[in-house]
Design an enzyme around this catalytic site. Structure first.
Site, PDB file in Angstrom:
ATOM      1  N   THR A   1      60.712   0.941  64.395  1.00  0.00           N
ATOM      2  CA  THR A   1      61.442  -0.203  63.861  1.00  0.00           C
ATOM      3  C   THR A   1      61.100  -0.393  62.399  1.00  0.00           C
ATOM      4  O   THR A   1      59.966  -0.142  61.971  1.00  0.00           O
ATOM      5  CB  THR A   1      61.143  -1.497  64.657  1.00  0.00           C
ATOM      6  OG1 THR A   1      61.703  -2.604  63.940  1.00  0.00           O
ATOM      7  CG2 THR A   1      59.651  -1.730  64.805  1.00  0.00           C
TER       8      THR A   1
ATOM      9  N   SER B   1      54.479  -8.844  64.412  1.00  0.00           N
ATOM     10  CA  SER B   1      54.235  -9.475  65.715  1.00  0.00           C
ATOM     11  C   SER B   1      53.450  -8.464  66.528  1.00  0.00           C
ATOM     12  O   SER B   1      53.309  -7.314  66.114  1.00  0.00           O
ATOM     13  CB  SER B   1      55.547  -9.765  66.448  1.00  0.00           C
ATOM     14  OG  SER B   1      56.103  -8.548  66.929  1.00  0.00           O
TER      15      SER B   1
ATOM     16  N   TYR C   1      54.363  -7.129  69.176  1.00  0.00           N
ATOM     17  CA  TYR C   1      55.323  -6.064  69.535  1.00  0.00           C
ATOM     18  C   TYR C   1      55.394  -5.041  68.411  1.00  0.00           C
ATOM     19  O   TYR C   1      55.319  -3.836  68.634  1.00  0.00           O
ATOM     20  CB  TYR C   1      56.712  -6.659  69.803  1.00  0.00           C
ATOM     21  CG  TYR C   1      57.827  -5.702  69.468  1.00  0.00           C
ATOM     22  CD1 TYR C   1      58.638  -5.907  68.339  1.00  0.00           C
ATOM     23  CD2 TYR C   1      58.052  -4.559  70.226  1.00  0.00           C
ATOM     24  CE1 TYR C   1      59.633  -5.018  68.006  1.00  0.00           C
ATOM     25  CE2 TYR C   1      59.055  -3.658  69.897  1.00  0.00           C
ATOM     26  CZ  TYR C   1      59.838  -3.885  68.778  1.00  0.00           C
ATOM     27  OH  TYR C   1      60.815  -3.003  68.434  1.00  0.00           O
ATOM     28  N   HIS C   2      55.526  -5.520  67.167  1.00  0.00           N
ATOM     29  CA  HIS C   2      55.593  -4.595  66.037  1.00  0.00           C
ATOM     30  C   HIS C   2      54.319  -3.770  65.926  1.00  0.00           C
ATOM     31  O   HIS C   2      54.340  -2.608  65.541  1.00  0.00           O
ATOM     32  CB  HIS C   2      55.865  -5.351  64.730  1.00  0.00           C
ATOM     33  CG  HIS C   2      57.249  -5.919  64.650  1.00  0.00           C
ATOM     34  ND1 HIS C   2      57.537  -7.238  64.952  1.00  0.00           N
ATOM     35  CD2 HIS C   2      58.439  -5.349  64.320  1.00  0.00           C
ATOM     36  CE1 HIS C   2      58.838  -7.453  64.810  1.00  0.00           C
ATOM     37  NE2 HIS C   2      59.410  -6.328  64.433  1.00  0.00           N
TER      38      HIS C   2
ATOM     39  N   LYS D   1      54.507  -0.747  68.025  1.00  0.00           N
ATOM     40  CA  LYS D   1      55.297   0.332  67.413  1.00  0.00           C
ATOM     41  C   LYS D   1      54.470   1.095  66.378  1.00  0.00           C
ATOM     42  O   LYS D   1      54.582   2.308  66.235  1.00  0.00           O
ATOM     43  CB  LYS D   1      56.545  -0.225  66.744  1.00  0.00           C
ATOM     44  CG  LYS D   1      57.573  -0.774  67.704  1.00  0.00           C
ATOM     45  CD  LYS D   1      58.345   0.348  68.373  1.00  0.00           C
ATOM     46  CE  LYS D   1      59.390  -0.187  69.314  1.00  0.00           C
ATOM     47  NZ  LYS D   1      60.336   0.827  69.750  1.00  0.00           N
TER      48      LYS D   1
END
Lengths: 102, 510, 400
Positions: free
Chosen positions: B222, B266, B268-269, B272
Site C-alpha cells: 500500500t 496504523s 495495519y500499515h 504491510k
C-alpha cells in the site's frame, strides 16, 4: 553493452579504449537502478567502452577476478585491471570515477 | 510494439533455472563452475516444453509459442495463477478478468472479509452471491473454470497440498485484512491483523520457495507504507534510484537500490511494512521474484466482467472500517449524510479505479521480474486531496442524480498530518509496462451513484447507515467524533500544499 | 582382437550405412526406434527451437517415436552408456545414459542407482581436454572408464535379472577421433597403446558376451565408421564467400547474428538450412524458391575441390530422404563428404580449409553390423541402414 564470458577476451582485455565493466545480478536492487545510468553513458563519448556482465550467468572471469559483491565496477586499461569499486553509485560519482582514470 | 516483447526466458516462470543456474547472494564466492555441455554458456530446460531439450534462455516472449499477444502485452498461455483472497473486493474481480483472458485461475479464501464486515454490523451494499454461485455463474456465462478451495492462509499443510496440485506460475496475494481503523480498535484487533497479515505472508513465502519458486509473486502492499513526510521529499517506488544521494559531512553516498524509508499510519500499515521486509528477504535468500504493489486507494464497482451479471458482482463496503473514501462519499451522499472529511481535508492520497487496478495487475503478471528480483511499483492513477474528492462527489451527485449533498469537517480520529506536501514517483507501470489510466474519476463516481440508487441496493445501504460514520479513534478512546463544520460544496477554497505526480523522465535523468 | 574374431566366425558381419545425417544423436535415435529422423525427429545433438535461431541441445524428450524397449515393456532391459538417451526416462529395468550427459543424477534410472555411481566415481564421458595435457593419461582414462562400465554391468546383473542387455562402448569413437594417426602410422609413439586399448575393448566384448547363453541372439554394431582426416572444411565460410550467409553484429557470436539477406546456413557439420520465411524470424527464402536454391547449393558443393580431389560425395535433399511427421523440421540439405574431409560449421571461420585438431572423422557408409543366430541367410539386404538393425534383432529374438 551487455557481454558474456565469451566476448570478455575480445571486448575487455583486447580493447584499445579503456573499459568500464560493471558486474551485475538480477537479485541485486542497486544494480537495477544503475542500468539506466550506464546506458546513458554508453551513448556518450566518455572515452571509455562501457560493458556490463551478469555475474550468475558468467562465472569464468568473475571467479578469476574474485568478484564478490555487486554492483562491481572495474576499470581495465590495456587488458589490466587498474581499479575496482563495489556498491551503488550516482551518475555523478560514476563520471568522477571515469575522469579520474582516463 | 508490446511492452514485454523483448523479455526472455529469464523472466518466464516456466524456465527451469533451478539445478541449471547457480545464483549467489552478495558477498559469497563463486564455487564450482558447471558448463560441461557447451561453450554457449548457461543452458536451461523449459517446464512447459521438455521436448526442447537444453538451450540458452534467450527466446523472447514474442518468439515463444507459449506466450500470446493480448491487449495488455504478451501473456503466458493458460497461465496458472493462484489468488490468495479470491472472494474479496479485488480478488474476485481479478479472478474473473484473468479467467476471461485465458488464465487457469485458482484461489483460496477463508471468508475473513465477510466475517469482519459482519462484525462491524455491516455488509456489502451491493448484493453479492456466495462463492459456489459465483463459480457456477462464471462457468455458465463465460465458460471459465475457476478453481476454489476454502482455506485459511495460515493452514500451511493444506495450502501446500493445493500449491503442489496447481503448481502456480503466478501468485497474487490479496489475503490480508486491509483495514486501518480495524487494526486500531484494540490490542485484539491489532494483533489479529498483524498475525494474519505478516505471519500469513511469511508462511506463504516458505511454501512458494518449496513448491513453485519460479512463480511471479504479486504482493499487495500500500502507498500508506511510505507515509507523508512533511519535507515533501519524493516518494520513490520502494527503492532509491542511483541518483538519490545522501550528503553528510561533505561526503556523498549513492542510495541506489536501498529500501526507501517507511512511515506507516496504523497497525495495519505496519503489517504491510513487515510484509515488505519478509518478501524482500525471501527474494534475497531464495531468488524468488516479486512485485511489491504499493497500491493507492481503490474506488469503484465496475469492470466489464463483474458488471455483466448480478451474481458476478464484487462486494462494495462503505462502513468506516472497510469502506474506502470515495466509495464512502458516494454512499454518504445517497444516505443524505454530509460527506465526512477528517480535519482540514487537505490529506493527499493516490487513487485508482477498480478497472485500472485490474489492468495494472494483469500487466504486472505479463512481465515477471528476473530471478531474485524484488521490485516495487507505485500503483495509482492520480493524486487528490480528500477535500477535492468531496467536491467532485457532491457535484456528480447533485448535478446528475438530483441529490442534495453537503460536506462536513469532523474531528480527525486518526493520527496523521491533515496537510502535507506530496511528491510521488510512479513511472514503472507507465513507462515499462505500458499502463495508462483509463477510467475517469467522474465516470466511475457516476456509475456508483447509479448502482447505489437502485432500490434494492439503496435498501441495503439504508440498513447499514449507522456503520458509516467514523467512530474508531487511533487513541483507543471510546468517544464521539464531533462535527466541526458543515458546508455547501463550492464554498470552501482548497488551500495548502499541492500534489505532484511524476510519471516519466523529464530530461532523461532518473 | 581374438574374441571378436571368434565371434565373427559364429555369425554374419556386414557393412552398414549410418543415419542421415551421420551424427551420433541421429544415428542412435534411428537405431533404437528403427525409424529415420523424419519419424523420430532427432537430426543431431543440436537443433533450432522452432521459430527462432536459438540452438537447443538434445534431450531424450525430443524423441518422437518410441524406443524398442518401450514397445516390449514386459522385457526387463539393462542399458549401459547409450548416447543421446539423456535424461534417463523410466523403463522396465535400468539405464545409465551415455554422452552427452551434463548431470549424472539425471543420467540414471532408477534414481536409487545414483549414489553408488557417484561415490564410485563413475564418469559418463572422458574429459576431452585431457588429450591436450597428456595422451597417455587420456588413454588411461578411457581404459578406466571402460573398466568401470563392465564392473557396473557385473554389479547390476548380480542384483537383478534381465531379459535384454544393451552395452555401448564409446571409447573407441573417442580414441579414433583423437588418435587415428597413431593407428595408421605404426611408427607413431602411441601406436602400441592404441592397439592396447583395442585389446581392452576385445576383452570387454568377451566379458559382456560371457553373460549370455552361447546361442543367445547377439547383435553388434557401430553407429558410424571412422577414417583419417586430410583437412577440415568450413562450410559456413564457403556460404559466406558465395553470398548465401550474411551476419550482423549482436553481442553473442551465434546464429542470432543471421540477417535477413542470408539464404542458407550450415549447422552441426552436415546440416544446411535455407532461411525460409515461414520457418525463421528473419527468413527471406520463399517456398517457391526452395528447389532453385537447393539446386544452386548442390552445384556449389559438388564443385568444391581440394588438392584436385572432390570434397563432397553426395548432397541429399530434404524432400528426398526424410519421411514422416517430423520431416518438416529437417534440414533442407544434408552434405556427405568424401573420405578424408571433416566438415565444420563455425560461423566466423576465416579460411575455407584448415587443419583439424582431430585426426579421425566419421565415415557414413562403413559402419558394421553383426548378427549371430540369423537363420534365413539369404534374406539380409546387402548394405542396410542403421534403422534396419533393430528389425533384424527382433527377427533374431523371434527365432529363439
Amino acid at each position: 553493452m551487455e557481454i558474456s564470458d565469451r566476448e570478455f577476451e575480445e571486448k575487455v582485455l583486447s580493447s584499445e579504449k579503456p573499459v568500464l565493466l560493471e558486474y551485475w545480478a538480477s537479485w541485486c536492487p542497486p544494480c537495477h537502478t544503475i542500468k539506466k545510468v550506464l546506458k546513458k553513458l554508453d551513448g556518450e563519448d566518455t572515452g571509455f567502452r562501457i560493458v556490463t556482465v551478469n555475474v550468475d550467468r558468467n562465472l569464468g572471469y568473475a571467479s578469476k577476478y574474485n568478484v564478490k559483491g555487486v554492483p562491481c565496477f572495474m576499470i581495465f586499461k590495456q587488458g589490466e585491471l587498474i581499479h575496482r569499486e563495489v556498491g551503488a553509485k550516482s551518475e555523478k560519482q560514476i563520471r568522477v570515477m571515469l575522469t579520474e582514470h582516463l | 510494439m508490446q511492452h514485454n516483447e523483448e523479455k526472455t526466458c529469464w523472466n518466464c516462470p516456466a524456465a527451469l533455472l533451478k539445478g541449471n543456474v547457480d545464483f549467489r547472494a552478495c558477498g559469497q564466492s563463486i564455487s564450482a563452475i558447471r558448463n560441461k555441455i557447451s561453450e554457449e554458456g548457461l543452458l536451461i530446460e523449459c517446464a512447459r516444453r521438455p521436448d526442447l531439450g537444453l538451450f540458452e534462455p534467450s527466446i523472447t516472449f514474442e518468439q515463444c509459442p507459449e506466450w500470446s499477444e493480448t491487449q495488455y502485452g504478451y501473456l503466458l498461455k493458460d497461465m496458472r495463477v493462484m489468488i490468495l483472497g479470491i472472494d474479496g473486493y479485488l480478488g474476485w474481480t481479478l479472478a474473473l478478468k484473468l479467467a476471461k483472458l485465458g488464465c487457469r485461475v485458482s484461489g483460496i479464501d477463508n471468508y475473513l472479509r465477510r466475517k469482519a464486515v459482519a462484525e462491524k454490523g455491516s455488509k456489502s451494499v451491493v448484493p453479492i452471491a456466495d462463492m459456489a454461485t459465483r463459480l457456477r455463474t462464471a462457468k455458465e456465462r463465460f465458460g471459465v473454470d475457476i478453481d476454489f478451495r476454502e482455506l485459511d492462509l495460515l493452514d500451511r499443510d493444506e495450502l501446500a497440498e493445493y500449491l503442489r496440485e496447481v503448481q502456480p506460475e503466478a501468485v497474487v496475494h490479496y489475503g490480508e485484512i486491509p483495514s486501518a481503523p480495524y487494526s486500531m480498535v484494540d490490542a485484539e484487533h491489532a494483533i489479529r491483523t498483524q498475525h494474519n497479515n505478516t505471519l500469513g505472508t511469511l508462511g506463504v513465502l516458505f511454501l512458494i520457495k518449496e513448491i513453485c519458486p519460479e512463480a511471479n509473486i504479486l504482493k499487495l502492499g500500500t502507498m500508506g507504507e511510505y507515509g507523508t513526510p512533511l519535507t515533501g521529499r519524493p516518494i520513490f517506488e520502494g527503492l532509491f534510484p542511483a541518483d538519490a544521494v545522501l550528503t553528510w559531512r561533505g561526503q556523498e553516498w549513492s542510495m541506489g537500490g536501498e529500501l526507501t524509508p517507511r512511515d506507516p499510519a496504523s497497525f495495519y500499515h505496519v503489517s504491510k511494512v513487515q510484509d515488505t521486509f519478509n518478501v524482500y528477504e525471501a527474494c534475497k535468500y531464495w531468488w524468488l521474484r516479486s512485485y511489491d504493489v504499493m497500491q493507492g486507494v481503490i474506488f469503484g464497482v465496475h469492470t466489464e466482467e463483474v458488471a455483466a451479471y448480478p451474481d458476478l458482482r464484487t462486494r462494495l463496503d462503505v462502513d468506516e472500517w472497510f469502506g474506502t473514501v470515495i466509495n464512502r462519499f458516494v454512499a454518504q451522499a445517497v444516505l443524505g449524510i454530509p460527506l465526512t472529511i477528517y480535519g482540514s481535508g487537505e490529506q493527499i492520497r493516490g487513487y485508482l479505479a477498480l478497472e485500472d487496478a485490474m489492468e495494472c495487475m494483469v500487466r504486472l503478471l505479463s512481465s515477471p521480474p528476473e530471478p531474485g528480483q524484488y521490485d516495487v511499483v507505485n500503483q495509482l492513477s492520480q493524486l487528490y486531496k480528500v477535500k477535492e474528492l468531496a467536491e467532485i462527489v457532491a457535484k456528480v451527485g447533485s448535478q446528475r442524480h438530483g441529490l442534495t449533498v453537503r460536506i462536513q469537517r469532523v474531528e480527525n480520529p486518526r493520527v496523521e498530518a491533515d496537510e502535507h506536501p506530496f511528491l510521488v514517483v510512479a513511472k514503472k507501470l507507465r513507462e515499462n509496462l505500458g499502463y495508462q489510466p483509463k477510467t475517469p474519476l467522474e465516470v466511475e463516481i457516476d456509475r456508483m451513484f447509479t448502482l447505489l440508487l437502485q432500490p434494492r441496493v439503496r435498501e441495503r445501504l439504508e440498513s447499514v447507515r449507522y456503520t458509516v460514520f467514523p467512530t474508531t479513534w487511533w487513541s483507543g478512546e471510546h468517544k464521539e467524533t464531533m462535527t466541526l463544520e458543515v458546508y455547501e460544496p463550492g464554498t470552501h477554497v482548497t488551500a495548502g500544499y499541492s500534489p505532484d505526480l511524476v510519471v516519466s523522465d523529464h530530461d532523461g535523468d532518473e | 582382437m581374438p574374441h571378436m574374431k571368434e565371434l565373427i566366425k559364429q555369425g554374419r558381419l556386414m557393412k552398414m550405412r549410418s543415419s542421415l545425417p551421420a551424427n551420433s544423436a541421429a544415428s542412435w535415435s534411428s537405431m533404437i526406434t528403427g525409424t529415420n529422423p523424419g519419424t523420430h525427429g532427432v537430426y543431431g545433438f543440436t537443433d533450432f527451437i522452432p521459430g527462432t535461431y536459438t540452438v537447443s541441445y538434445h534431450s531424450s524428450h525430443k524423441l518422437k517415436a518410441p524406443p524398442f524397449w518401450m514397445t516390449e515393456p514386459e522385457k526387463r532391459v539393462l542399458i549401459i552408456n547409450l548416447p543421446a538417451a539423456y535424461p534417463a526416462q523410466p523403463l522396465n529395468g535400468s539405464m545409465i545414459t551415455g554422452f552427452v550427459s551434463p548431470q549424472l543424477e539425471k543420467a540414471v534410472y532408477p534414481p536409487d542407482l545414483y549414489p553408488g555411481l557417484r561415490d564410485g566415481g563413475y564418469e559418463v564421458d572422458v574429459d576431452a581436454s585431457l588429450f591436450s595435457r597428456s595422451i597417455s593419461l587420456f588413454l588411461q582414462k578411457l581404459e578406466e572408464t571402460l573398466d568401470r562400465r563392465t564392473r557396473l554391468l557385473d554389479h547390476l546383473m548380480e542384483k537383478d535379472g534381465y531379459d535384454l542387455l544393451f552395452f555401448v562402448v564409446t571409447g573407441t569413437d573417442r580414441v579414433e577421433h583423437h588418435l587415428w594417426d597413431a593407428y595408421a602410422d605404426s611408427t607413431h609413439d602411441q601406436h602400441p597403446e592404441f592397439l592396447g586399448f583395442f585389446k581392452k575393448v576385445d576383452a570387454a566384448v568377451a566379458h559382456v558376451t560371457s553373460k549370455l547363453d552361447h546361442d543367445a541372439p547377439l547383435m553388434m554394431l557401430s553407429d558410424h565408421g571412422m577414417g583419417p582426416v586430410e583437412t577440415a572444411v568450413n562450410i559456413n565460410t564457403l556460404l559466406r564467400e558465395e553470398g548465401y550467409l550474411v551476419t550482423g553484429n549482436t553481442p553473442r557470436k551465434n546464429f542470432n547474428n543471421i540477417r535477413e539477406e542470408t539464404r542458407a546456413f550450415a549447422s552441426e557439420s552436415s546440416k544446411i538450412y535455407l532461411n525460409h520465411v515461414d520457418r525463421f524470424p528473419r527468413g527471406s527464402v520463399k517456398p517457391e524458391d526452395t528447389r532453385k536454391t537447393q539446386g544452386e547449393l548442390v552445384d556449389l558443393l559438388s564443385g568444391l575441390s581440394y588438392n584436385g580431389r572432390k570434397v563432397v560425395k553426395t548432397v541429399h535433399l530434404k524432400q528426398e530422404v526424410f519421411r514422416g511427421p517430423e520431416a518438416g523440421n529437417a534440414p533442407d540439405l544434408v552434405v556427405i563428404p568424401e573420405n578424408g574431409f571433416s566438415l565444420k560449421t563455425g560461423l566466423f571461420k576465416e579460411s575455407l580449409f584448415e587443419e583439424d585438431f582431430l585426426s579421425g572423422t566419421h565415415t557414413d557408409d562403413d559402419a558394421f553390423l553383426y548378427l549371430r543366430g540369423w537363420s534365413q541367410e539369404d534374406e539380409l539386404p546387402g548394405h542396410p541402414r542403421i534403422e534396419d538393425s533393430i528389425h533384424f534383432f527382433r527377427k533374431l529374438m523371434e527365432n529363439v
